[in-house]
Scaffold this motif. Structure first.
Motif, PDB file in Angstrom:
ATOM      1  N   UNK A   1       9.862  -5.367   4.658  1.00  0.00           N
ATOM      2  CA  UNK A   1       9.145  -5.344   3.387  1.00  0.00           C
ATOM      3  C   UNK A   1       7.734  -4.780   3.540  1.00  0.00           C
ATOM      4  N   UNK A   2       7.062  -5.109   4.643  1.00  0.00           N
ATOM      5  CA  UNK A   2       5.740  -4.535   4.872  1.00  0.00           C
ATOM      6  C   UNK A   2       5.824  -3.027   5.147  1.00  0.00           C
ATOM      7  N   UNK A   3       6.945  -2.572   5.697  1.00  0.00           N
ATOM      8  CA  UNK A   3       7.122  -1.141   5.955  1.00  0.00           C
ATOM      9  C   UNK A   3       7.757  -0.404   4.779  1.00  0.00           C
ATOM     10  N   UNK A   4       8.204  -1.115   3.775  1.00  0.00           N
ATOM     11  CA  UNK A   4       8.834  -0.489   2.607  1.00  0.00           C
ATOM     12  C   UNK A   4       7.901   0.510   1.924  1.00  0.00           C
ATOM     13  N   UNK A   5       6.608   0.367   2.116  1.00  0.00           N
ATOM     14  CA  UNK A   5       5.651   1.285   1.510  1.00  0.00           C
ATOM     15  C   UNK A   5       5.955   2.726   1.895  1.00  0.00           C
TER      16      UNK A   5
END
Length: 385
Positions: A204-208
């Protein structure tokens, strides 16, 4: 690619296989993350840090000359242009903010190529936290520049001298250290591996990456969506973040592993570092050593969500040799003026090979996540080019 099933499962993979002393710590991280991720204030603070400190959004760069040579339309999602030089900063800033929200004053991390360690040291300095980074002795030797950067930023770098002295052993030592430090420390795990909630929290933190790329492709591509989305895979965080942005599209996912670290391509079901996934093992079920010229891919397994995507047929996982990766790095440097990290060069090497072998038809649109820049690998490349 939403939340995992109950008990942190992605199909038959995932879970929380942790020592009893860490089960409660993982539960606290899970609860804190869910609360923070639902809080617009936390999301806003992270978005601002990613913009003003990390340099987001990163551009989508058409690889004009190389595309002309290959006969496909290749676009590079430029995570190498973030502050600290790789995608790792996206996850670390999120976890560092979470740690401060939880009242933790120290970050514990593992690192292979050094990029996650540098990102952790950077976030710790920015937010006034302490940082302790575990790094295999072999990786310390081949990534001396990043070791210096971590120490200059104020982090303690702890050499790991057991086993293969690479990423697997650094992860093991970091988790062992966390057992005795859960009260004041947060384990800032660097990839989509480990006990629940880490695989999906890191994704989720890398979903950007994927969310930005989805919007950029919609503006740049006639079809709006690339035919293929390609990324290198060690544990698999940059790939997971990229794939997440295109999960509901027709784009075909390709994860590219090192030939000597092919957990998704050739691994067997097992448990390591707190999760059930695919790992390189011998006939007795013992984890075998991985090898890659790219320290960040020198891991004997893959994150549980990648294993699940493989089983579903949603993603394909392939391997690339050291020599192919080096040649790809040189080719990108000489056609586009970009020196990629050797990890990222694996993804490009597969694209080059797939074009030559007819797997990527002429005119295909290909999005590749360029996960990091090659400064850290110059000493290695200097000996081989």
């Amino acid at each position: 690619m939403g939340e995992p099933q109950p008990r942190g499962r992605f199909g038959e993979y995932g879970g929380r296989y942790a020592p009893e002393s860490l089960v409660e710590a993982c539960r606290e991280v899970d609860e804190a993350f869910r609360e923070a991720w639902a809080d617009p204030g936390f999301r806003g603070a992270l978005a601002r840090l990613l913009a003003v400190h990390a340099g987001r959004p990163t551009p989508l760069t058409p690889a004009w000359r190389l595309s002309g040579e290959l006969g496909v339309q290749l676009y590079l999602k430029r995570e190498d242009l973030t502050h600290t030089g790789s995608h790792k900063i996206n996850n670390v800033l999120g976890q560092a903010l979470l740690a401060t929200r939880m009242g933790r004053r120290r970050l514990i991390a593992e690192t292979g190529a050094g990029q996650h360690g540098v990102a952790t040291a950077t976030a710790a300095a920015l937010l006034g936290l302490e940082a302790t980074v575990f790094m295999g002795e072999r990786d310390i030797e081949r990534q001396a520049l990043n070791v210096f950067r971590m120490r200059m930023l104020g982090a303690e770098v702890v050499p790991v001298t057991t086993g293969s002295r690479t990423l697997k052993d650094a992860t093991s030592e970091a988790m062992r250290h966390w057992v005795g430090a859960t009260g004041d420390s947060h384990y800032c795990l660097g990839s989509v591996v480990g006990p629940d909630p880490y695989p999906w929290m890191v994704r989720e933190f890398q979903r950007v990456i994927g969310d930005e790329a989805r919007g950029q492709c919609a503006a740049e591509l006639r079809t709006g969506v690339p035919d293929h989305v390609v990324a290198c895979v060690g544990g698999g965080s940059n790939a997971a973040g990229t794939f997440a942005g295109f999960a509901d599209t027709s784009a075909r996912f390709v994860g590219v592993e090192a030939e000597g670290g092919a957990g998704a391509a050739r691994g067997r079901l097992g448990v390591l570092h707190g999760c059930r996934s695919l790992f390189l093992q011998d006939d007795d079920g013992q984890i075998t050593e991985a090898h890659s010229i790219a320290a960040g891919l020198d891991y004997p397994g893959v994150g549980p969500e990648h294993a699940h995507l493989r089983d579903l047929g949603r993603a394909r996982y392939v391997t690339v040799t050291d020599d192919e990766a080096v040649r790809a790095a040189v080719r990108l440097a000489r056609t586009e003026g970009i020196v990629p990290a050797l990890e990222s060069a694996h993804a490009l090497a597969w694209i080059i090979r797939a074009v030559a072998g007819g797997e990527l038809p002429a005119g295909s649109t290909v999005l590749m996540t360029l996960s990091g820049r090659g400064d850290k690998d110059i000493s290695t490349l200097k000996e081989l080019v």
